[in-house]
Design a protein around this motif. Structure first.
Motif, short mmCIF file in Angstrom:
data_model
loop_
_atom_site.label_atom_id
_atom_site.label_comp_id
_atom_site.label_asym_id
_atom_site.label_seq_id
_atom_site.Cartn_x
_atom_site.Cartn_y
_atom_site.Cartn_z
N LYS A 1 -7.48 7.48 8.52
CA LYS A 1 -7.36 7.46 9.97
C LYS A 1 -6.92 6.08 10.42
N LEU A 2 -6.30 6.01 11.59
CA LEU A 2 -5.98 4.73 12.20
C LEU A 2 -7.27 3.96 12.47
N LYS A 3 -7.20 2.66 12.37
CA LYS A 3 -8.38 1.83 12.62
C LYS A 3 -8.54 1.51 14.10
N THR A 4 -7.47 1.64 14.86
CA THR A 4 -7.52 1.42 16.30
C THR A 4 -6.90 2.63 17.00
N ALA A 5 -7.01 2.66 18.29
CA ALA A 5 -6.46 3.77 19.07
C ALA A 5 -4.94 3.84 18.90
N PRO A 6 -4.39 5.06 18.79
CA PRO A 6 -2.93 5.17 18.70
C PRO A 6 -2.27 4.66 19.98
N ARG A 7 -1.06 4.18 19.83
CA ARG A 7 -0.33 3.60 20.96
C ARG A 7 -0.24 4.61 22.12
N GLY A 8 -0.55 4.13 23.31
CA GLY A 8 -0.45 4.97 24.49
C GLY A 8 -1.74 5.65 24.89
N PHE A 9 -2.79 5.45 24.10
CA PHE A 9 -4.08 6.07 24.41
C PHE A 9 -5.14 4.99 24.61
N PRO A 10 -6.06 5.18 25.57
CA PRO A 10 -7.06 4.15 25.86
C PRO A 10 -8.04 3.95 24.72
N LYS A 11 -8.33 2.70 24.42
CA LYS A 11 -9.23 2.38 23.31
C LYS A 11 -10.66 2.82 23.60
N ASP A 12 -11.01 2.94 24.88
CA ASP A 12 -12.39 3.28 25.23
C ASP A 12 -12.58 4.78 25.45
N PHE A 13 -11.59 5.58 25.04
CA PHE A 13 -11.72 7.04 25.18
C PHE A 13 -12.91 7.52 24.35
N GLU A 14 -13.76 8.32 24.97
CA GLU A 14 -15.01 8.75 24.35
C GLU A 14 -14.80 9.45 23.02
N HIS A 15 -13.70 10.18 22.89
CA HIS A 15 -13.45 10.97 21.68
C HIS A 15 -12.29 10.39 20.87
N ILE A 16 -12.20 9.06 20.85
CA ILE A 16 -11.06 8.42 20.19
C ILE A 16 -10.98 8.77 18.72
N ASP A 17 -12.11 9.11 18.10
CA ASP A 17 -12.09 9.48 16.68
C ASP A 17 -11.22 10.69 16.41
N LEU A 18 -11.06 11.55 17.41
CA LEU A 18 -10.24 12.75 17.23
C LEU A 18 -8.74 12.45 17.30
N LEU A 19 -8.39 11.31 17.84
CA LEU A 19 -6.97 10.95 18.01
C LEU A 19 -6.44 10.07 16.88
N ASN A 20 -7.31 9.60 16.02
CA ASN A 20 -6.91 8.62 15.01
C ASN A 20 -6.40 9.23 13.71
N TYR A 21 -6.39 10.54 13.60
CA TYR A 21 -5.88 11.17 12.38
C TYR A 21 -4.37 11.00 12.28
N LYS A 22 -3.89 10.78 11.04
CA LYS A 22 -2.46 10.73 10.78
C LYS A 22 -1.92 12.11 10.44
N HIS A 23 -2.82 12.98 9.95
CA HIS A 23 -2.50 14.38 9.67
C HIS A 23 -3.56 15.23 10.37
N TYR A 24 -3.15 16.39 10.84
CA TYR A 24 -4.13 17.35 11.35
C TYR A 24 -4.15 18.51 10.36
N ALA A 25 -4.68 18.18 9.18
CA ALA A 25 -4.66 19.10 8.05
C ALA A 25 -5.99 19.01 7.31
N VAL A 26 -6.27 20.05 6.54
CA VAL A 26 -7.51 20.13 5.76
C VAL A 26 -7.20 20.69 4.38
N SER A 27 -8.16 20.52 3.44
CA SER A 27 -7.99 21.10 2.11
C SER A 27 -9.35 21.29 1.46
N LYS A 28 -9.39 22.16 0.46
CA LYS A 28 -10.60 22.36 -0.33
C LYS A 28 -10.19 22.66 -1.77
N MET A 29 -10.86 22.03 -2.71
CA MET A 29 -10.56 22.24 -4.12
C MET A 29 -11.09 23.60 -4.58
#
Length: 220
Positions: free
Chosen positions: A156-184
């Motif tokens: 995940k990004l360590k800081t807020a993505p460009r164009g989004f406020p750093k103090d956004f309550e749900h910033i953890d949801l915006l920091n993904y580089k992929h919106y993907a999942v996997s299971k072995m």
């Protein structure tokens, strides 16, 4: 059921990843590919029952080539040592979220969503989540979803993505580089009757995430 011969071929290819061996064993490859393609045809029918967006797909639209592009890679091995298929609206090159089946000895997995989305797609996904964070969190924290996919894929990004406020309550949801999942999935399961049910259960749990992502992609 997936034929065990597919895993056997891939193990042999892993140990003999060169053009001479591949040429001599081209018939083995063609038989393994045919078996995997048939399995994906059946999997498409299975997935279509709960996700009609993939209607009209054929396995050939979803399968990735086994030949590696080595032009800009230090790794010059000519072949991948896996069979992979991305079942998504418009096929393997689609920007839409979908369902991925990866067969590789000791490293088989099921996954999906949007992996390495283009910059405009990634920004659109983040924007939608910014406006509807509770809806997205409800999807990825749903108990059925988490029983199959414990976390989103990748760093995940360590800081807020460009164009989004750093103090956004749900910033953890915006920091993904992929919106993907996997299971072995272990090899024993992959070559058993249980694998079909595993695909059904896992991808049904994944479908709400793909629906959320695809409503975004279709408007781009």
């Amino acid at each position: 059921m997936l034929n065990q011969a597919i895993l056997v071929f891939l193990k042999e290819l892993r140990d003999n990843n060169n053009r001479e061996w591949f040429h001599i064993n081209k018939k083995k490859y063609e038989e393994a590919k045919k078996g995997f393609e048939l399995f994906i045809e059946l999997s498409i029918e299975q997935i279509k029952a709960f996700d009609p967006n993939i209607s009209g797909l054929r396995a050939k639209d979803c399968l990735f080539r086994i030949y590696r592009d080595v032009r800009f890679s230090e790794d010059k091995r000519p072949y991948k040592t896996n069979f992979g298929a991305f079942v998504s609206k418009n096929g393997r090159k689609s920007s839409y979220g979908g369902y991925y089946i990866h067969i590789e000895p000791g490293q088989c997995f099921l996954g999906g969503g949007c992996y390495m989305p283009a910059s405009n797609v990634l920004k659109a996904i983040r924007t939608e989540i910014f406006h509807h964070p509770e809806e997205f969190r409800g999807i990825i924290e749903n108990s059925e979803f988490k029983s199959h996919f414990t976390e989103m894929y990748g760093e995940k990004l360590k800081t807020a993505p460009r164009g989004f406020p750093k103090d956004f309550e749900h910033i953890d949801l915006l920091n993904y580089k992929h919106y993907a999942v996997s299971k072995m999935i272990d090899d024993k399961t992959v070559i058993s009757d249980q694998f079909v049910q595993e695909i059904d259960n896992s991808f049904k749990a994944l479908q709400p995430l793909n629906r959320f992502l695809n409503e975004i992609v279709q408007d781009l």
